[in-house]
Motif scaffolding. Structure first.
Motif, mmCIF file in Angstrom:
data_model
loop_
_atom_site.group_PDB
_atom_site.id
_atom_site.type_symbol
_atom_site.label_atom_id
_atom_site.label_comp_id
_atom_site.label_asym_id
_atom_site.label_seq_id
_atom_site.Cartn_x
_atom_site.Cartn_y
_atom_site.Cartn_z
ATOM 1 N N GLU A 53 26.206 34.948 22.155
ATOM 2 C CA GLU A 53 27.197 35.679 22.949
ATOM 3 C C GLU A 53 27.352 37.109 22.442
ATOM 4 O O GLU A 53 27.472 38.047 23.234
ATOM 5 N N THR A 54 27.333 37.290 21.120
ATOM 6 C CA THR A 54 27.424 38.639 20.545
ATOM 7 C C THR A 54 26.208 39.466 20.937
ATOM 8 O O THR A 54 26.332 40.643 21.282
ATOM 9 N N ALA A 55 25.029 38.844 20.923
ATOM 10 C CA ALA A 55 23.809 39.549 21.318
ATOM 11 C C ALA A 55 23.886 39.993 22.776
ATOM 12 O O ALA A 55 23.496 41.122 23.107
ATOM 13 N N LEU A 56 24.419 39.136 23.637
ATOM 14 C CA LEU A 56 24.549 39.501 25.051
ATOM 15 C C LEU A 56 25.560 40.627 25.243
ATOM 16 O O LEU A 56 25.334 41.557 26.034
ATOM 17 N N GLU A 57 26.664 40.557 24.510
ATOM 18 C CA GLU A 57 27.662 41.638 24.580
ATOM 19 C C GLU A 57 27.053 42.951 24.098
ATOM 20 O O GLU A 57 27.281 44.012 24.695
ATOM 21 N N ASN A 58 26.262 42.882 23.012
ATOM 22 C CA ASN A 58 25.611 44.079 22.477
ATOM 23 C C ASN A 58 24.585 44.635 23.470
ATOM 24 O O ASN A 58 24.435 45.849 23.599
ATOM 25 N N ALA A 59 23.871 43.732 24.161
ATOM 26 C CA ALA A 59 22.882 44.176 25.149
ATOM 27 C C ALA A 59 23.570 44.915 26.296
ATOM 28 O O ALA A 59 23.111 45.980 26.719
ATOM 29 N N ILE A 75 29.868 44.146 54.444
ATOM 30 C CA ILE A 75 29.081 43.406 53.443
ATOM 31 C C ILE A 75 29.010 44.220 52.160
ATOM 32 O O ILE A 75 28.639 45.394 52.170
ATOM 33 N N GLU A 76 29.369 43.572 51.069
ATOM 34 C CA GLU A 76 29.412 44.239 49.772
ATOM 35 C C GLU A 76 28.520 43.485 48.792
ATOM 36 O O GLU A 76 28.625 42.276 48.647
ATOM 37 N N GLU A 77 27.624 44.197 48.137
ATOM 38 C CA GLU A 77 26.742 43.595 47.140
ATOM 39 C C GLU A 77 27.118 44.152 45.770
ATOM 40 O O GLU A 77 27.157 45.363 45.576
ATOM 41 N N ASN A 78 27.375 43.237 44.850
ATOM 42 C CA ASN A 78 27.843 43.624 43.515
ATOM 43 C C ASN A 78 26.664 43.661 42.544
ATOM 44 O O ASN A 78 26.134 42.630 42.151
ATOM 45 N N TYR A 79 26.268 44.851 42.187
ATOM 46 C CA TYR A 79 25.209 45.059 41.204
ATOM 47 C C TYR A 79 25.770 45.740 39.956
ATOM 48 O O TYR A 79 25.094 46.529 39.316
ATOM 49 N N THR A 80 27.027 45.412 39.631
ATOM 50 C CA THR A 80 27.564 45.928 38.373
ATOM 51 C C THR A 80 26.887 45.169 37.249
ATOM 52 O O THR A 80 26.465 44.019 37.418
ATOM 53 N N MET A 81 26.755 45.803 36.084
ATOM 54 C CA MET A 81 26.092 45.156 34.949
ATOM 55 C C MET A 81 26.827 43.879 34.548
ATOM 56 O O MET A 81 26.211 42.865 34.235
ATOM 57 N N ALA A 88 28.547 41.851 36.485
ATOM 58 C CA ALA A 88 28.228 40.801 37.460
ATOM 59 C C ALA A 88 26.806 40.280 37.265
ATOM 60 O O ALA A 88 26.563 39.070 37.331
ATOM 61 N N LEU A 89 25.860 41.173 37.005
ATOM 62 C CA LEU A 89 24.476 40.751 36.793
ATOM 63 C C LEU A 89 24.347 39.893 35.537
ATOM 64 O O LEU A 89 23.619 38.896 35.533
ATOM 65 N N PHE A 90 25.057 40.278 34.468
ATOM 66 C CA PHE A 90 25.022 39.488 33.235
ATOM 67 C C PHE A 90 25.656 38.109 33.469
ATOM 68 O O PHE A 90 25.144 37.105 32.982
ATOM 69 N N GLU A 91 26.763 38.080 34.216
ATOM 70 C CA GLU A 91 27.416 36.791 34.486
ATOM 71 C C GLU A 91 26.536 35.908 35.367
ATOM 72 O O GLU A 91 26.402 34.715 35.115
ATOM 73 N N GLU A 92 25.928 36.500 36.370
ATOM 74 C CA GLU A 92 25.076 35.745 37.289
ATOM 75 C C GLU A 92 23.861 35.156 36.576
ATOM 76 O O GLU A 92 23.395 34.075 36.907
ATOM 77 N N ASN A 93 23.337 35.871 35.597
ATOM 78 C CA ASN A 93 22.132 35.447 34.885
ATOM 79 C C ASN A 93 22.431 34.950 33.473
ATOM 80 O O ASN A 93 21.538 34.923 32.627
ATOM 81 N N ASP A 129 23.000 32.037 31.930
ATOM 82 C CA ASP A 129 22.217 30.943 31.340
ATOM 83 C C ASP A 129 20.798 31.394 31.006
ATOM 84 O O ASP A 129 20.273 31.084 29.938
ATOM 85 N N ARG A 130 20.182 32.121 31.927
ATOM 86 C CA ARG A 130 18.822 32.614 31.690
ATOM 87 C C ARG A 130 18.785 33.581 30.511
ATOM 88 O O ARG A 130 17.894 33.514 29.656
ATOM 89 N N LEU A 131 19.778 34.473 30.433
ATOM 90 C CA LEU A 131 19.842 35.422 29.327
ATOM 91 C C LEU A 131 20.072 34.702 27.996
ATOM 92 O O LEU A 131 19.493 35.077 26.976
ATOM 93 N N GLN A 132 20.923 33.675 28.017
ATOM 94 C CA GLN A 132 21.139 32.884 26.797
ATOM 95 C C GLN A 132 19.821 32.283 26.323
ATOM 96 O O GLN A 132 19.524 32.304 25.131
ATOM 97 N N ASP A 133 19.043 31.731 27.255
ATOM 98 C CA ASP A 133 17.757 31.127 26.902
ATOM 99 C C ASP A 133 16.809 32.165 26.306
ATOM 100 O O ASP A 133 16.100 31.895 25.328
ATOM 101 N N ILE A 134 16.797 33.367 26.880
ATOM 102 C CA ILE A 134 15.926 34.430 26.380
ATOM 103 C C ILE A 134 16.334 34.814 24.955
ATOM 104 O O ILE A 134 15.488 34.894 24.058
ATOM 105 N N VAL A 135 17.630 35.049 24.743
ATOM 106 C CA VAL A 135 18.103 35.426 23.406
ATOM 107 C C VAL A 135 17.829 34.296 22.414
ATOM 108 O O VAL A 135 17.375 34.535 21.293
ATOM 109 N N ASN A 136 18.064 33.068 22.844
ATOM 110 C CA ASN A 136 17.815 31.913 21.989
ATOM 111 C C ASN A 136 16.349 31.872 21.562
ATOM 112 O O ASN A 136 16.031 31.651 20.382
ATOM 113 N N SER A 137 15.433 32.094 22.507
ATOM 114 C CA SER A 137 14.007 32.053 22.167
ATOM 115 C C SER A 137 13.598 33.225 21.273
ATOM 116 O O SER A 137 12.729 33.085 20.423
ATOM 117 N N ILE A 138 14.236 34.369 21.462
ATOM 118 C CA ILE A 138 13.929 35.528 20.605
ATOM 119 C C ILE A 138 14.387 35.266 19.173
ATOM 120 O O ILE A 138 13.668 35.537 18.216
#
Length: 197
Positions: A84-90, A170-176, A178-183, A185-194
């Motif tokens: 979680e700290t790594a994701l916050e730092n990213a 129609i509104e599309e949310n591409y805030t960082m 929102a993108l981090f929240e949407e992804n 689990d995938r980001l956790q897996d990436i950081v975990n593997s790194i």
């Protein structure tokens, strides 16, 4: 691409240092818990000396199993905190990146988000203040390639980084965020593997 590798390298270095400290602390807590358990077993065995050795052996095994389980939970929580700290730092690293690198990334996101019609692009006030002079033209070029138009409509107070793109209602949310929240689990897996591959 070098920017992303730099961010990943920065995340890994920070996460490795924090991981080493958290794991060291977790191991120390587990060792302390194990020593406490051993002392309890010793006291227990003295007090229960009259009882059979089998009961003492079973109690010692139970305490050791509890200690091991506690140590595993401590390490698991430590790993989760590191991720979680790594994701916050990213996220922070992306938000603080140089304007050219940052706005080039926004253009790449806009290539995914843009469509036909008249689009309105909302950014944070900070991003509008540091926006390169060629960004609006680049955004318009992306929109034109998709058969539409885009204009910078201003800022919204709830945007810190990234953008919100509106086409009418129609509104599309591409805030960082929102993108981090949407992804997440995938980001956790990436950081975990790194960190632990």
């Amino acid at each position: 691409m070098a920017g992303i590798e730099k961010i990943i390298s920065s995340i890994k270095e920070a996460a490795d240092a924090e991981a080493a400290q958290i794991i060291s602390d977790a191991e120390a807590k587990a060792e302390e818990l194990l020593e406490k358990t051993k002392k309890e077993c010793l006291v227990y065995s003295v007090e229960e000396n009259a009882k059979s050795d089998k009961k003492i052996e079973l109690a010692e095994k139970r305490f050791n199993a509890q200690s091991e389980q506690a140590a595993k939970l401590i390490l698991l929580n430590a790993r989760q905190n590191i991720i979680e700290t790594a994701l916050e730092n990213a996220l922070s690293s992306i938000e603080k990146s140089e304007p050219k690198e940052y706005f080039d990334m926004l253009i790449k996101l806009l290539e995914r988000a843009a469509g036909k019609g008249e689009g309105e692009l909302y950014l944070s006030k900070e991003d509008i203040d540091r926006m390169p002079s060629d960004f609006e033209a680049a955004a318009s070029g992306v929109a034109a390639s998709k058969g539409g138009t885009i204009k910078i409509a201003g800022s919204l107070p709830d945007i810190k980084s990234g953008f919100i793109l509106k086409y009418g209602q129609i509104e599309e949310n591409y805030t960082m965020k929102a993108l981090f929240e949407e992804n997440h689990d995938r980001l956790q897996d990436i950081v975990n593997s790194i960190l632990w591959s």
